[in-house]
Design a protein around this motif. Structure first.
Motif, PDB file in Angstrom:
ATOM      1  N   ALA A 186       1.094 -12.998  24.795  1.00 55.25           N
ATOM      2  CA  ALA A 186       2.239 -13.292  24.841  1.00 55.25           C
ATOM      3  C   ALA A 186       3.636 -12.480  25.523  1.00 55.25           C
ATOM      4  CB  ALA A 186       2.741 -13.729  23.307  1.00 55.25           C
ATOM      5  N   ASN A 187       4.301 -13.070  26.328  1.00 55.20           N
ATOM      6  CA  ASN A 187       5.344 -12.424  26.741  1.00 55.20           C
ATOM      7  C   ASN A 187       6.755 -12.478  25.749  1.00 55.20           C
ATOM      8  OD1 ASN A 187       3.930 -11.911  29.000  1.00 55.20           O
ATOM      9  ND2 ASN A 187       4.913 -13.118  30.282  1.00 55.20           N
ATOM     10  N   CYS A 188       7.101 -11.454  25.260  1.00 57.85           N
ATOM     11  CA  CYS A 188       8.233 -11.474  24.430  1.00 57.85           C
ATOM     12  C   CYS A 188       9.435 -10.875  24.807  1.00 57.85           C
ATOM     13  CB  CYS A 188       7.455 -10.992  22.855  1.00 57.85           C
ATOM     14  SG  CYS A 188       6.222 -11.777  22.549  1.00 57.85           S
ATOM     15  N   TYR A 189      10.368 -11.738  25.196  1.00 56.21           N
ATOM     16  CA  TYR A 189      11.710 -11.141  25.615  1.00 56.21           C
ATOM     17  C   TYR A 189      13.006 -11.660  24.911  1.00 56.21           C
ATOM     18  CZ  TYR A 189       9.516  -9.521  30.012  1.00 56.21           C
ATOM     19  OH  TYR A 189       8.743  -8.854  31.021  1.00 56.21           O
ATOM     20  N   PRO A 190      13.314 -10.710  23.801  1.00 59.65           N
ATOM     21  CA  PRO A 190      14.619 -11.065  23.230  1.00 59.65           C
ATOM     22  C   PRO A 190      15.598 -10.949  24.150  1.00 59.65           C
ATOM     23  CG  PRO A 190      13.212  -9.605  21.930  1.00 59.65           C
ATOM     24  CD  PRO A 190      12.566  -9.922  23.226  1.00 59.65           C
ATOM     25  N   PHE A 191      16.022 -10.272  25.311  1.00 59.09           N
ATOM     26  CA  PHE A 191      16.877 -10.348  26.237  1.00 59.09           C
ATOM     27  C   PHE A 191      16.844 -11.509  26.913  1.00 59.09           C
ATOM     28  CE2 PHE A 191      18.556  -9.937  30.583  1.00 59.09           C
ATOM     29  CZ  PHE A 191      19.786  -9.052  30.328  1.00 59.09           C
ATOM     30  N   TRP A 192      15.859 -12.143  27.327  1.00 64.90           N
ATOM     31  CA  TRP A 192      15.923 -13.422  28.084  1.00 64.90           C
ATOM     32  C   TRP A 192      16.464 -14.779  27.419  1.00 64.90           C
ATOM     33  CZ3 TRP A 192      17.494 -13.209  32.810  1.00 64.90           C
ATOM     34  CH2 TRP A 192      16.954 -12.189  33.438  1.00 64.90           C
ATOM     35  N   GLY A 231      22.930  -4.326  34.995  1.00 64.60           N
ATOM     36  CA  GLY A 231      23.205  -5.725  35.488  1.00 64.60           C
ATOM     37  C   GLY A 231      24.173  -6.605  34.523  1.00 64.60           C
ATOM     38  N   GLU A 232      24.196  -7.812  34.751  1.00 66.95           N
ATOM     39  CA  GLU A 232      25.176  -8.513  33.890  1.00 66.95           C
ATOM     40  C   GLU A 232      24.845  -8.907  32.734  1.00 66.95           C
ATOM     41  OE1 GLU A 232      26.740 -12.162  36.225  1.00 66.95           O
ATOM     42  OE2 GLU A 232      27.129 -10.852  37.673  1.00 66.95           O
ATOM     43  N   ARG A 233      25.534  -8.978  31.620  1.00 75.09           N
ATOM     44  CA  ARG A 233      25.119  -9.443  30.305  1.00 75.09           C
ATOM     45  C   ARG A 233      24.664 -10.821  30.430  1.00 75.09           C
ATOM     46  NH1 ARG A 233      27.266  -9.245  25.015  1.00 75.09           N
ATOM     47  NH2 ARG A 233      28.503  -7.354  25.433  1.00 75.09           N
ATOM     48  N   LYS A 273      12.544  -8.313  42.685  1.00 77.98           N
ATOM     49  CA  LYS A 273      12.651  -9.361  41.569  1.00 77.98           C
ATOM     50  C   LYS A 273      14.054  -9.779  41.519  1.00 77.98           C
ATOM     51  CE  LYS A 273       8.745  -7.082  39.130  1.00 77.98           C
ATOM     52  NZ  LYS A 273       8.514  -6.106  38.014  1.00 77.98           N
ATOM     53  N   ALA A 274      15.210  -9.168  41.998  1.00 80.20           N
ATOM     54  CA  ALA A 274      16.487  -9.739  42.047  1.00 80.20           C
ATOM     55  C   ALA A 274      16.662 -11.104  42.439  1.00 80.20           C
ATOM     56  CB  ALA A 274      17.447  -8.532  42.635  1.00 80.20           C
ATOM     57  N   SER A 275      15.928 -11.313  43.728  1.00 80.33           N
ATOM     58  CA  SER A 275      16.101 -12.703  43.861  1.00 80.33           C
ATOM     59  C   SER A 275      15.878 -13.911  42.993  1.00 80.33           C
ATOM     60  CB  SER A 275      14.805 -12.933  45.175  1.00 80.33           C
ATOM     61  OG  SER A 275      13.612 -12.589  45.159  1.00 80.33           O
ATOM     62  N   ASP A 276      14.907 -13.632  42.114  1.00 81.05           N
ATOM     63  CA  ASP A 276      14.414 -14.596  41.154  1.00 81.05           C
ATOM     64  C   ASP A 276      15.316 -14.571  39.780  1.00 81.05           C
ATOM     65  OD1 ASP A 276      12.958 -15.931  42.975  1.00 81.05           O
ATOM     66  OD2 ASP A 276      10.996 -14.723  42.144  1.00 81.05           O
ATOM     67  N   GLU A 277      15.733 -13.086  39.393  1.00 82.28           N
ATOM     68  CA  GLU A 277      16.121 -12.887  38.055  1.00 82.28           C
ATOM     69  C   GLU A 277      17.566 -12.423  38.073  1.00 82.28           C
ATOM     70  OE1 GLU A 277      13.538 -10.245  36.235  1.00 82.28           O
ATOM     71  OE2 GLU A 277      11.909 -11.538  36.366  1.00 82.28           O
ATOM     72  N   GLY A 278      18.540 -12.292  39.239  1.00 84.36           N
ATOM     73  CA  GLY A 278      19.704 -11.848  39.456  1.00 84.36           C
ATOM     74  C   GLY A 278      19.673 -10.447  39.483  1.00 84.36           C
ATOM     75  N   ASP A 279      20.894  -9.895  39.337  1.00 82.85           N
ATOM     76  CA  ASP A 279      20.869  -8.306  39.557  1.00 82.85           C
ATOM     77  C   ASP A 279      20.353  -7.504  38.405  1.00 82.85           C
ATOM     78  OD1 ASP A 279      22.764  -9.060  37.415  1.00 82.85           O
ATOM     79  OD2 ASP A 279      24.362  -7.855  37.827  1.00 82.85           O
ATOM     80  N   VAL A 280      20.044  -8.253  37.358  1.00 79.48           N
ATOM     81  CA  VAL A 280      19.172  -7.468  36.123  1.00 79.48           C
ATOM     82  C   VAL A 280      17.650  -7.232  36.579  1.00 79.48           C
ATOM     83  CG1 VAL A 280      20.628  -8.142  34.376  1.00 79.48           C
ATOM     84  CG2 VAL A 280      18.474  -9.593  34.899  1.00 79.48           C
ATOM     85  N   GLY A 281      17.059  -8.279  37.391  1.00 75.67           N
ATOM     86  CA  GLY A 281      15.894  -8.238  37.967  1.00 75.67           C
ATOM     87  C   GLY A 281      15.231  -7.037  38.361  1.00 75.67           C
TER      88      GLY A 281
END
Length: 295
Positions: A186-192, A231-233, A273-281
């Protein structure tokens, strides 16, 4: 429990909001030195990316040497384009491996990935096999197509646990997939999900418990979790050095305290990864893109 572990937990148990930046750095490094259960391996250097770059054994070995002292397990994501060498090198460093077959929209690539992961496992280089990563979330494959790949691998690898990686909630939504898995990954990302750092620890525990309930007694491994430092909030989730350190400390404390198996995301920053996820990637690594330890 060792005296060192008790010391670390006593420190982490104090409200991290009260910690200075220097105190966070000290605690962060103590946890890193004490070792993680697992870490997601990032093989791609600046200017490289999947589908274009053939990964060399030399760069795999160099990066493996950096992270091997800090983890028991390595997770790889693909078994083509040189990624199939990652498990072999990890074994040479005495690490256990979760080996992934990267599935997507193209059948020819999928078949090569399935062939590759079976070969790696039969060579004795896989302790757990992950057939696909978030393909249902991305809608790259139908559930039936995914199940066919899972059962094909299980037929070939009857002695090795086989699972599928996706967001924690997919296992409740996809009972047939959950039934097919020997282990729930399981992938668990509170951030996303836009969760603030302050609430992220309890939220991650809830994510894990939802996957555990869906698995009905099957082992649950958190196959990815992490927090970016630049990256951005994203709604309530804010990238920063302090938040990345706090999230790592909380995660590792929970892993040690309750014996939760977690693969931290990720080892190195990867620009592609920035191309798919923006600057945080590009900023999820414990080490930066130049292989230097952050913080």
């Amino acid at each position: 429990m060792s005296v060192r572990s008790e010391y670390l937990m006593s420190l982490a148990g104090v409200d991290l909001e009260e910690r200075t930046k220097d105190e966070l750095k000290t605690l962060y490094h103590q946890y890193l030195k004490s070792g993680m259960h697992g870490i997601c391996f990032s093989p791609y250097m600046e200017g490289q990316e999947p589908g274009i770059t053939q990964i060399t054994e030399e760069q795999i070995r160099r990066r493996m040497k950096i992270i091997a002292p800090h983890t028991k397990w390595i997770r790889s994501f693909s078994c083509t384009e040189g990624n199939e060498l990652i498990p072999k090198v990890a074994k040479e460093f005495g690490l256990k491996t979760m080996v992934g077959a990267w599935l997507g929209k193209y059948q020819s690539i999928n078949e090569n990935e399935i062939k590759g992961v079976i070969e790696v496992a039969k060579a004795g280089c896989a302790d757990i096999v992950a057939v696909g990563n978030e393909v249902l979330y991305r809608e790259d494959l139908s559930e039936e197509e995914l199940l066919n790949y899972i059962y094909k691998v299980k037929k070939e690898l009857s002695e090795i646990p086989v699972g599928y990686v996706d967001a924690y909630y997919e296992f409740a939504n996809r009972p047939k997939v959950t039934e097919a898995c020997d282990v729930i990954l399981a992938n668990c990302y509170p951030f996303w999900e836009g969760c603030s750092l302050e609430n992220s620890y309890l939220y991650m525990k809830d994510m894990y418990n939802r996957a555990w309930r869906a698995g009905k007694g099957k082992k649950v491994i958190i196959s990815e979790t992490g927090w970016p430092n630049v990256g951005e909030r994203f709604h309530g989730a804010e990238p920063s050095n302090e938040n990345a350190m706090k999230y790592f400390i909380q995660t590792q404390n929970w892993s040690k305290e309750e014996d939760i198996e977690i693969f931290y995301f990720s080892s190195f920053d990867e620009d592609w990864k920035a191309s798919d996820e923006g600057d945080v990637g590009a900023f999820w690594g414990i080490w930066d893109k130049n292989e230097k330890l952050k913080f």
